[in-house]
Design a protein around this motif. Structure first.
Motif, PDB file in Angstrom:
ATOM      1  N   GLY A  64       0.783  -1.225   0.000  1.00  0.00           N
ATOM      2  CA  GLY A  64       0.000   0.000   0.000  1.00  0.00           C
ATOM      3  C   GLY A  64       0.811   1.268   0.000  1.00  0.00           C
ATOM      4  N   LEU A  65       0.193   2.324   0.502  1.00  0.00           N
ATOM      5  CA  LEU A  65       0.741   3.678   0.529  1.00  0.00           C
ATOM      6  C   LEU A  65       1.225   4.005   1.938  1.00  0.00           C
ATOM      7  N   HIS A  66       2.426   4.579   2.029  1.00  0.00           N
ATOM      8  CA  HIS A  66       2.960   5.006   3.314  1.00  0.00           C
ATOM      9  C   HIS A  66       3.209   6.509   3.297  1.00  0.00           C
ATOM     10  N   LEU A  67       2.876   7.163   4.393  1.00  0.00           N
ATOM     11  CA  LEU A  67       3.119   8.590   4.597  1.00  0.00           C
ATOM     12  C   LEU A  67       4.110   8.705   5.745  1.00  0.00           C
ATOM     13  N   GLU A  68       5.364   9.050   5.415  1.00  0.00           N
ATOM     14  CA  GLU A  68       6.435   8.977   6.405  1.00  0.00           C
ATOM     15  C   GLU A  68       7.216  10.281   6.505  1.00  0.00           C
ATOM     16  N   ASP A  69       6.504  11.405   6.503  1.00  0.00           N
ATOM     17  CA  ASP A  69       7.162  12.678   6.721  1.00  0.00           C
ATOM     18  C   ASP A  69       7.682  12.741   8.162  1.00  0.00           C
ATOM     19  N   PRO A  70       8.825  13.387   8.410  1.00  0.00           N
ATOM     20  CA  PRO A  70       9.314  13.504   9.793  1.00  0.00           C
ATOM     21  C   PRO A  70       8.348  14.222  10.720  1.00  0.00           C
ATOM     22  N   ASP A  71       7.500  15.066  10.138  1.00  0.00           N
ATOM     23  CA  ASP A  71       6.538  15.809  10.941  1.00  0.00           C
ATOM     24  C   ASP A  71       5.235  15.028  11.033  1.00  0.00           C
ATOM     25  N   PRO A  72       4.871  14.500  12.178  1.00  0.00           N
ATOM     26  CA  PRO A  72       3.627  13.723  12.296  1.00  0.00           C
ATOM     27  C   PRO A  72       2.390  14.499  11.871  1.00  0.00           C
ATOM     28  N   ALA A  73       2.403  15.823  12.079  1.00  0.00           N
ATOM     29  CA  ALA A  73       1.235  16.627  11.723  1.00  0.00           C
ATOM     30  C   ALA A  73       1.010  16.622  10.212  1.00  0.00           C
ATOM     31  N   VAL A  74       2.097  16.624   9.446  1.00  0.00           N
ATOM     32  CA  VAL A  74       1.980  16.571   7.987  1.00  0.00           C
ATOM     33  C   VAL A  74       1.358  15.251   7.562  1.00  0.00           C
ATOM     34  N   ASN A  75       1.831  14.158   8.146  1.00  0.00           N
ATOM     35  CA  ASN A  75       1.269  12.849   7.817  1.00  0.00           C
ATOM     36  C   ASN A  75      -0.204  12.774   8.173  1.00  0.00           C
ATOM     37  N   GLU A  76      -0.558  13.359   9.301  1.00  0.00           N
ATOM     38  CA  GLU A  76      -1.956  13.308   9.731  1.00  0.00           C
ATOM     39  C   GLU A  76      -2.844  14.105   8.792  1.00  0.00           C
ATOM     40  N   ARG A  77      -2.370  15.274   8.342  1.00  0.00           N
ATOM     41  CA  ARG A  77      -3.167  16.069   7.404  1.00  0.00           C
ATOM     42  C   ARG A  77      -3.346  15.332   6.085  1.00  0.00           C
ATOM     43  N   ARG A  78      -2.255  14.715   5.621  1.00  0.00           N
ATOM     44  CA  ARG A  78      -2.354  13.971   4.372  1.00  0.00           C
ATOM     45  C   ARG A  78      -3.308  12.798   4.510  1.00  0.00           C
ATOM     46  N   LEU A  79      -3.211  12.100   5.611  1.00  0.00           N
ATOM     47  CA  LEU A  79      -4.095  10.963   5.823  1.00  0.00           C
ATOM     48  C   LEU A  79      -5.547  11.419   5.908  1.00  0.00           C
ATOM     49  N   ALA A  80      -5.781  12.555   6.545  1.00  0.00           N
ATOM     50  CA  ALA A  80      -7.147  13.076   6.632  1.00  0.00           C
ATOM     51  C   ALA A  80      -7.689  13.366   5.237  1.00  0.00           C
ATOM     52  N   GLY A  81      -6.844  13.904   4.377  1.00  0.00           N
ATOM     53  CA  GLY A  81      -7.275  14.159   3.011  1.00  0.00           C
ATOM     54  C   GLY A  81      -7.584  12.877   2.261  1.00  0.00           C
ATOM     55  N   VAL A  82      -6.728  11.870   2.440  1.00  0.00           N
ATOM     56  CA  VAL A  82      -6.972  10.576   1.810  1.00  0.00           C
ATOM     57  C   VAL A  82      -8.304  10.002   2.284  1.00  0.00           C
ATOM     58  N   HIS A  83      -8.506  10.055   3.570  1.00  0.00           N
ATOM     59  CA  HIS A  83      -9.718   9.463   4.133  1.00  0.00           C
ATOM     60  C   HIS A  83     -10.970  10.223   3.700  1.00  0.00           C
ATOM     61  N   SER A  84     -10.877  11.540   3.574  1.00  0.00           N
ATOM     62  CA  SER A  84     -12.046  12.329   3.184  1.00  0.00           C
ATOM     63  C   SER A  84     -12.472  12.037   1.759  1.00  0.00           C
ATOM     64  N   ALA A  85     -11.536  11.567   0.937  1.00  0.00           N
ATOM     65  CA  ALA A  85     -11.865  11.213  -0.445  1.00  0.00           C
ATOM     66  C   ALA A  85     -12.082   9.716  -0.598  1.00  0.00           C
ATOM     67  N   ARG A  86     -12.449   9.062   0.475  1.00  0.00           N
ATOM     68  CA  ARG A  86     -12.571   7.606   0.477  1.00  0.00           C
ATOM     69  C   ARG A  86     -13.520   7.095  -0.608  1.00  0.00           C
ATOM     70  N   ALA A  87     -14.527   7.896  -0.920  1.00  0.00           N
ATOM     71  CA  ALA A  87     -15.508   7.451  -1.919  1.00  0.00           C
ATOM     72  C   ALA A  87     -14.874   7.198  -3.273  1.00  0.00           C
ATOM     73  N   THR A  88     -13.742   7.826  -3.567  1.00  0.00           N
ATOM     74  CA  THR A  88     -13.105   7.673  -4.869  1.00  0.00           C
ATOM     75  C   THR A  88     -12.246   6.433  -4.966  1.00  0.00           C
ATOM     76  N   TRP A  89     -11.961   5.757  -3.842  1.00  0.00           N
ATOM     77  CA  TRP A  89     -11.068   4.603  -3.931  1.00  0.00           C
ATOM     78  C   TRP A  89     -11.507   3.393  -3.125  1.00  0.00           C
ATOM     79  N   ALA A  90     -12.412   3.560  -2.175  1.00  0.00           N
ATOM     80  CA  ALA A  90     -12.741   2.442  -1.291  1.00  0.00           C
ATOM     81  C   ALA A  90     -13.325   1.256  -2.052  1.00  0.00           C
ATOM     82  N   GLY A  91     -14.127   1.523  -3.073  1.00  0.00           N
ATOM     83  CA  GLY A  91     -14.708   0.418  -3.819  1.00  0.00           C
ATOM     84  C   GLY A  91     -13.684  -0.398  -4.568  1.00  0.00           C
ATOM     85  N   LEU A  92     -12.556   0.230  -4.913  1.00  0.00           N
ATOM     86  CA  LEU A  92     -11.506  -0.460  -5.641  1.00  0.00           C
ATOM     87  C   LEU A  92     -10.544  -1.189  -4.720  1.00  0.00           C
TER      88      LEU A  92
END
Length: 754
Positions: A64-92
């Protein structure tokens, strides 16, 4: 586990990815492989997870996809964006988990990944399966839009820290490119499916895998609208999914009659299974009817879907036709004595016709389906088992049980299995859809002037009674300040920005011969050409258009313009445009109408465009269209052989320059993201952007900066915070995002054959 295992994944992955995604950087050892595009902190990975960190207390492979920025806040923001667009990828990616990374860095790192059993750590089949799964994450999994968005964002200067939020519009796609003048239909390839689950790929049909052990024989195959994967169905209704989502099956049910066919929705939403008694089983798509409760003269042997995904036909072995939903009954051979039974069918791109094929290769055409030839009566031909239409509907392939291929019309012969010794007979053929390369256009306004450029005063910047240069007719303030649209240096820099953002067509607002916009046109054409951009005309409803329009089109054609977008085309009658078409057969024209008329279905803008000789339709309106409106609109357009050019937008705010009080908020970039996601999901031939620089209405993506009017205390809106960006980087935020989305869009398109 050896490094050779991960070397194999790397080798196979490059073959699975398209050219645009093969240029990744990677690192691997005897435990993992990771790959990235410009920013290692955003990477895709296959790794062996030790028992200590495994979710099932035994070693597994994580993909899968890994988000490994040294800043945890950056990873969390990116993950939140990924999760908010779940409708575009969850079915796949139904097995994908979203959350903290495994291992000691779980507190800081984040992942979107799944797990695979690892019983034999050096099994080459396991490496192949891992490569296929990882390719799905890269190419489509986290969105034909979202993964490419993250990848492209990582490669841009100043990584966009927050991924797409609020994506809308679903995953439906219609991809038949059927423009009326130059549709560009290229038969690209096909698959053959054998009864034992074997798959044979020809042309650019990608091989995504085949079936091993079977409970029941394979009876059919169907592909996605993008042609990047396929489903295979067994006679018990078991489904085998390759690079496509598994949405369900009847493999565990007791069926009255065996399954004989699978058909996929042209919108990409799912598939139907059809049994010999006409029973229909729907997965991800609506049930529109069946013959399961009827006593049939002959069993059902095949089916085909309409291009809207809102209807289908079933065909019986005697050629009887049963139509459901918006599928029209156009004729049958049910009452005609046949030499051999019918074994399959295919529909035309319009949905207004279909072919039936018999086991001797005889062809029966109905509606707008043309007869291009057959092999009926040829004793050397093995029994024909199926047919597939080309994307244009101007040809078809027939497949024999020995894997022989017979091509008619514009169907290209790419190869066959006729000379192979097959372990099991071929049971079906599926053609690769044609999507073309895809264009991105942007609406551009050349109506701005300064006292120095006009010699008389400000032009347009003073709209609404404002007094430039500090007080302008816009809710935003341009980063380059109020400028002139005839300033060659300004226009050149604008074209350079658009080229970097992935735009390849500048649609110039034009208001008649001799207008200020007309005077600016040569400057724009020269600058656009210098940066590899095409120029089209936004043919505005200026006062004399209804009388001088035909002559004005001729004037512009003489200047090298070939593409026209007719804004509010319905202000003139369709015969006006048909006359222009007749005088200029080699131009391309798109029609625009009111939102309600555009959404009115067949009787609205679609019919108007057909009567007026238009090649396609576009929406432009930045207020009344959401991303979810685009897929059904484009489906209907292509069913009528019209191209579709939906318009994405960042928002709307004309309160400072116009009398309009309605606004559409930008939602931190969410409006832009959601309309882009919906447009990509509609698989249009062109995506248009409203706009590059319509500052009066606040739809612009041109850089804006924070600015306050001196001594007034009035401050303009700006892009700070959109996409998680701070000023000054935020000034370029919408152009950066355009580069991301245009790359995502093109990653979903099918490249042409050499």
């Amino acid at each position: 586990m050896s490094r050779a295992f991960f070397d194999q994944i790397d080798d196979e992955l490059r073959g699975l990815l398209g050219p645009a995604l093969r240029t990744y950087e990677s690192a691997r050892d005897s435990r993992l492989i990771k790959l990235w595009y410009g920013e290692p902190a955003i990477h895709f990975e296959v790794q062996l997870v030790a028992r200590r960190w495994s979710p099932v207390e035994r070693p597994v492979l994580e993909v899968g996809l890994h988000l490994e920025d040294p800043d945890p806040a950056v990873n969390e923001r990116r993950l939140a964006g990924v999760h908010s667009a779940r409708a575009t990828w969850a079915g796949l990616l139904p097995d994908a988990g979203v959350g903290p990374a495994l291992g000691p860095r779980g507190g800081a790192w984040r992942r979107v990944s799944e797990f695979m059993e690892c019983t034999d750590p050096d099994d080459p089949d396991l490496a192949s399966e891992a490569a296929e799964r990882l390719a799905l994450y890269v190419r489509r999994g986290l969105g034909g839009s979202l993964v490419a968005l993250l990848v492209a964002a990582a490669a841009l200067p100043g990584t966009v820290a927050q991924a797409a939020g609020g994506a809308a519009g679903g995953t439906g796609r219609v991809v038949r490119q059927v423009g009326t003048r130059d549709p560009g239909h290229v038969p690209r390839g096909y698959w053959l499916a054998a009864a034992n689950g074997g798959v044979f790929s020809y042309g650019n049909a990608p091989f995504k895998g085949s079936v091993g052990a079977l409970n029941k024989p394979i009876v059919g195959m169907a592909t996605t609208p993008l042609g990047d994967g396929y489903w295979m169905a067994g006679s018990d209704g078991g489904i085998f999914a390759f690079n496509v989502p598994f949405l369900g099956s009847t493999g565990g049910l007791q069926l009255n009659q065996p399954v004989v066919s699978i058909i996929a929705s042209p919108l990409g939403a799912g598939y139907w299974l059809v049994a010999a008694d006409g029973g229909v089983f729907n997965f991800g798509v609506p049930l529109l009817g069946s013959t399961g409760n009827l006593k049939l003269n002959k069993p059902i042997v095949g089916a085909a879907a309409t291009p809207t995904g809102q209807g289908y036909w079933l065909v019986a072995s005697d050629g009887g036709i049963f139509a459901f939903g918006d599928a029209a009954f156009l004729g049958s051979t049910g009452s005609t004595p046949l030499n051999k039974p019918i074994v399959g069918m295919a529909s035309t791109p319009t949905g207004q016709g279909y072919w039936l094929v018999a086991s001797d290769g005889g062809i029966f055409s109905f509606g707008d389906a043309a007869f291009f030839g057959s092999v009926g009566g040829n004793p050397a031909v093995k029994p024909v088992v199926g047919m597939a239409a080309t994307p244009s509907g101007q040809g078809y392939w027939l497949a024999g049980s020995d894997g022989g291929i017979f091509s008619f019309g514009d169907a290209t012969f790419f190869g066959s299995a006729g000379n192979l010794r097959l372990r099991a007979p071929v049971v079906g053929i599926v053609g690769v859809p044609n999507t073309g390369p895809g264009k991105v256009g942007v609406f551009y306004y050349p109506w701005y002037g300064t006292p120095a450029s006009t010699g008389t005063g400000w032009k347009h910047w003073d709209q609404g009674g404002h007094t430039p240069p500090d007080d302008i007719g816009s809710s935003y303030y341009p980063a380059r300040g109020p400028y002139s649209s005839t300033d060659t240096a300004v226009v050149d820099s604008q074209m350079a920005e658009l080229a970097r953002a992935g735009v390849n067509q500048v649609i110039v607002s034009w208001w008649g011969q001799g207008s200020y916009e007309d005077q600016a046109l040569p400057v724009i054409q020269n600058a656009a050409a210098a940066h590899g951009l095409g120029v089209a005309i936004h043919f505005e409803p200026y006062g004399s258009r209804h009388t001088t329009g035909p002559a004005d089109i001729g004037y512009l054609v003489a200047k090298g313009i070939k593409v026209f977008y007719a804004y509010q085309a319905t202000l003139e009658n369709s015969s006006f445009w048909a006359t222009i078409r007749g005088q200029n057969p080699n131009i391309t024209m798109f029609a625009n109408g009111s939102p309600s008329y555009t959404k009115a279905g067949q009787g609205g803008l679609i019919n108007f465009a057909l009567l007026g000789g238009f090649d396609g339709i576009y929406t432009y309106d930045p207020i009344n269209f959401s991303g979810s409106d685009f897929a059904p609109l484009c489906a209907l357009a292509r069913a009528n052989r019209l191209q579709c050019a939906p318009s994405v937008t960042p928002g709307f705010d004309g309160t400072r320059a116009t009398t309009l009080t309605v606004t559409r908020p930008r939602l931190g970039g969410g409006t832009y993201d959601s309309t882009w996601a919906g447009a990509i999901a509609a698989a249009p031939e062109i995506i248009t952007i409203t706009s590059y620089n319509e500052w009066h209405e606040g739809t612009q993506i041109e850089p804006a900066k924070p600015f306050c009017i001196p001594n007034q205390g009035t401050c303009y809106a700006d892009y700070t915070g959109d996409f998680g960006l701070a000023d000054p980087q935020a000034q370029q935020g919408y152009l950066m995002r355009t580069a991301v989305w245009s790359a995502a869009y093109r990653s979903t398109r099918t490249p042409g054959l050499p």
